[in-house]
Design a protein around this motif. Structure first.
Motif, PDB file in Angstrom:
ATOM      1  N   UNK A  80       0.698  -1.202  -0.213  1.00 43.30           N
ATOM      2  CA  UNK A  80       0.103   0.014   0.105  1.00 43.30           C
ATOM      3  C   UNK A  80       0.793   1.226  -0.034  1.00 43.30           C
ATOM      4  N   UNK A  81       0.363   2.220  -0.201  1.00 37.47           N
ATOM      5  CA  UNK A  81       1.106   3.633  -0.343  1.00 37.47           C
ATOM      6  C   UNK A  81       1.745   3.963   1.224  1.00 37.47           C
ATOM      7  N   UNK A  82       0.931   3.687   2.189  1.00 41.82           N
ATOM      8  CA  UNK A  82       1.358   3.639   3.645  1.00 41.82           C
ATOM      9  C   UNK A  82       2.299   2.734   3.878  1.00 41.82           C
ATOM     10  N   UNK A  83       2.426   1.517   3.490  1.00 40.26           N
ATOM     11  CA  UNK A  83       3.388   0.814   3.822  1.00 40.26           C
ATOM     12  C   UNK A  83       4.703   0.997   3.170  1.00 40.26           C
ATOM     13  N   UNK A  84       4.508   1.374   1.957  1.00 35.66           N
ATOM     14  CA  UNK A  84       5.776   1.909   1.008  1.00 35.66           C
ATOM     15  C   UNK A  84       6.524   3.077   1.662  1.00 35.66           C
ATOM     16  N   UNK A  85       5.559   4.074   2.144  1.00 33.13           N
ATOM     17  CA  UNK A  85       6.208   5.083   2.734  1.00 33.13           C
ATOM     18  C   UNK A  85       6.825   4.804   3.986  1.00 33.13           C
ATOM     19  N   UNK A  86       6.071   4.052   4.882  1.00 37.45           N
ATOM     20  CA  UNK A  86       6.762   3.574   6.190  1.00 37.45           C
ATOM     21  C   UNK A  86       8.270   2.966   5.971  1.00 37.45           C
ATOM     22  N   UNK A  87       8.276   2.107   4.963  1.00 35.63           N
ATOM     23  CA  UNK A  87       9.410   1.168   4.588  1.00 35.63           C
ATOM     24  C   UNK A  87      10.653   2.139   4.300  1.00 35.63           C
ATOM     25  N   UNK A  88      10.357   3.244   3.455  1.00 37.16           N
ATOM     26  CA  UNK A  88      11.188   4.380   3.168  1.00 37.16           C
ATOM     27  C   UNK A  88      11.525   5.097   4.489  1.00 37.16           C
ATOM     28  N   UNK A  89      10.773   5.490   5.272  1.00 39.33           N
ATOM     29  CA  UNK A  89      11.023   6.399   6.300  1.00 39.33           C
ATOM     30  C   UNK A  89      11.827   5.841   7.233  1.00 39.33           C
ATOM     31  N   UNK A  90      11.730   4.461   7.515  1.00 36.21           N
ATOM     32  CA  UNK A  90      12.614   3.829   8.231  1.00 36.21           C
ATOM     33  C   UNK A  90      13.993   3.852   7.863  1.00 36.21           C
ATOM     34  N   UNK A  91      14.143   3.768   6.571  1.00 42.61           N
ATOM     35  CA  UNK A  91      15.858   3.982   5.963  1.00 42.61           C
ATOM     36  C   UNK A  91      16.392   5.348   5.992  1.00 42.61           C
ATOM     37  N   UNK A  92      15.543   6.422   6.192  1.00 41.88           N
ATOM     38  CA  UNK A  92      15.924   7.568   6.252  1.00 41.88           C
ATOM     39  C   UNK A  92      16.124   8.450   7.558  1.00 41.88           C
ATOM     40  N   UNK A  93      15.439   7.753   8.517  1.00 40.71           N
ATOM     41  CA  UNK A  93      15.322   8.339   9.909  1.00 40.71           C
ATOM     42  C   UNK A  93      16.734   7.935  10.398  1.00 40.71           C
ATOM     43  N   UNK A  94      17.101   8.685  11.411  1.00 39.99           N
ATOM     44  CA  UNK A  94      18.527   8.367  12.274  1.00 39.99           C
ATOM     45  C   UNK A  94      18.118   7.366  13.124  1.00 39.99           C
ATOM     46  N   UNK A  95      18.918   6.354  13.567  1.00 43.73           N
ATOM     47  CA  UNK A  95      18.499   5.043  14.031  1.00 43.73           C
ATOM     48  C   UNK A  95      18.482   5.412  15.469  1.00 43.73           C
ATOM     49  N   UNK A  96      17.069   5.153  16.030  1.00 39.52           N
ATOM     50  CA  UNK A  96      16.987   5.453  17.444  1.00 39.52           C
ATOM     51  C   UNK A  96      17.767   4.272  18.357  1.00 39.52           C
ATOM     52  N   UNK A  97      18.327   4.667  19.665  1.00 37.74           N
ATOM     53  CA  UNK A  97      18.658   3.634  20.411  1.00 37.74           C
ATOM     54  C   UNK A  97      17.308   2.903  21.241  1.00 37.74           C
ATOM     55  N   UNK A  98      16.215   3.376  21.235  1.00 35.48           N
ATOM     56  CA  UNK A  98      14.942   2.741  21.764  1.00 35.48           C
ATOM     57  C   UNK A  98      13.891   3.564  21.233  1.00 35.48           C
ATOM     58  N   UNK A  99      12.754   2.863  21.183  1.00 37.05           N
ATOM     59  CA  UNK A  99      11.376   3.577  20.704  1.00 37.05           C
ATOM     60  C   UNK A  99      10.448   3.492  21.853  1.00 37.05           C
ATOM     61  N   UNK A 100       9.748   4.579  22.182  1.00 36.33           N
ATOM     62  CA  UNK A 100       8.816   4.751  23.063  1.00 36.33           C
ATOM     63  C   UNK A 100       7.463   5.040  22.521  1.00 36.33           C
TER      64      UNK A 100
END
Length: 265
Positions: free
Chosen positions: A18-38
Motif C-alpha cells: 500500500x502507499x502507507x506501507x511503502x512510505x513507512x518502509x522508506x521512512x525507516x531507511x532515512x530516519x536516524x537510528x534510535x537507541x530505543x522507541x517509546x
C-alpha cells in the motif's frame, strides 16, 4: 530524535502493499537510528494507572479478528527496555501521573504493524505506554510533555493511531452520502490548526473540529497524536509553535485518512 505520529490503518499494513506501507518502509531507511522507541498505541487503551511495558521480551499480541491466517503468524520479537521503562515511569510520576510498570503488557498491533514496516529487523528496544481515551486530548498532550526530554537521549517517540477512524461507517448500509466530505473537513481542520500553531483549538478538538464525532465515534485513535504533539512542542498550551512536517498522506476505503506527522526540533 523526532516525535512521530503515524496512522496505522488496517492490521493488514503488516502484509499488504500500500502507499502507507511503502512510505513507512522508506521512512525507516532515512530516519536516524534510535537507541530505543517509546510507543503510545491506540490499542493499549486502559483506564486508571498509566501502564508501562517492562518485560525484557514482550509477546506479540494479535488483538483483532476476521483477518487472513497469515496475519496471525506475524511475530515482532523486538526486545523490551526495562531500564528505559523505569525512567519513563519516573518521569510520568514526577509530572503527576499515576504510572506503574507492567511485565504482562505485550506488543499490540498498533505497535507492531507500523514497526514491521519501519524497522522490519525488530532489533530496536521498545517501551509501550498505555493511553486512556476517557481523559481526552489535554491529558495525552501532558503525557507527551512529560517524556519529551527522552528525545535528546536518542529515544524516538511514536504515537500510533489514525487521523480519522470511523470503521462502523465502512460497513453501514446505506452509508452517509457526505462521508468523504466530512472526513476531509476534519483532517483539513487538524492540518490548518497545526499550521496556525493554534494549540488551544487542537486540544479542544472534540468540541471545535467539524465532524469530530463522525471521524472518531470513539476517540482512542486520535489520542496518540496528542502524545506526539506534546513530545514535539514547547512548554505550555498558549504559545504559537512551529508546525510539524506532514510526511505522508493517503486515504484508504474513502474515509480512513493515513497521515504521518513529524516534530523534529
Amino acid at each position: 530524535m523526532p516525535s512521530l505520529f503515524v496512522s496505522h490503518g488496517s492490521p493488514m499494513l503488516a502484509l499488504d502493499d500500500s502507499d502507507n506501507a511503502a512510505f513507512l518502509a522508506e521512512l525507516g531507511q532515512v530516519l536516524p537510528r534510535p537507541k530505543a522507541i517509546l510507543v503510545f498505541s491506540a490499542h493499549t487503551d486502559m483506564g486508571g494507572k498509566v501502564r508501562i511495558a517492562s518485560s525484557e521480551a514482550p509477546r506479540t499480541v494479535h488483538d483483532f479478528y476476521g483477518f487472513p491466517d497469515a496475519l496471525y503468524q506475524v511475530n515482532y520479537p523486538a526486545p523490551g527496555a526495562p531500564k528505559l521503562a523505569t525512567e519513563v515511569a519516573d518521569l510520568l510520576q514526577t509530572a503527576g501521573f499515576d504510572a506503574e510498570l507492567d511485565e504482562q503488557l505485550g506488543w499490540d498491533h498498533g505497535l507492531w504493524t507500523p514497526l514491521c514496516r519501519l524497522y522490519p529487523a525488530a532489533d530496536i528496544p521498545l517501551v509501550l505506554v498505555s493511553i486512556d481515551s476517557r481523559q481526552g486530548a489535554s491529558y495525552h498532550y501532558r503525557l507527551g510533555q512529560a517524556i519529551k526530554s527522552l528525545r535528546t537521549d536518542g529515544v524516538l517517540v511514536l504515537g500510533s493511531g489514525g487521523i480519522s477512524h470511523n470503521l462502523g461507517e465502512l460497513f453501514r448500509r446505506p452509508g452517509d452520502p457526505q462521508k468523504v466530505e466530512k472526513m476531509q473537513s476534519f483532517v483539513n481542520w487538524i492540518a490548518d490548526k497545526l499550521t496556525q500553531g493554534d494549540l488551544p483549538a487542537l486540544l479542544d478538538v472534540e468540541r471545535q473540529a467539524p465532524h469530530a464525532r463522525f471521524n472518531h465515534p470513539s476517540i482512542e485513535h486520535l489520542m496518540p497524536f496528542y502524545v506526539a504533539l506534546g513530545a514535539g512542542q514547547g512548554e505550555g498550551v498558549n504559545e504559537a509553535t512551529k508546525p510539524p512536517l506532514r510526511l505522508h498522506q493517503s486515504i484508504e476505503l474513502q474515509i480512513l485518512a493515513l497521515y504521518t506527522y513529524a516534530w523534529l526540533e
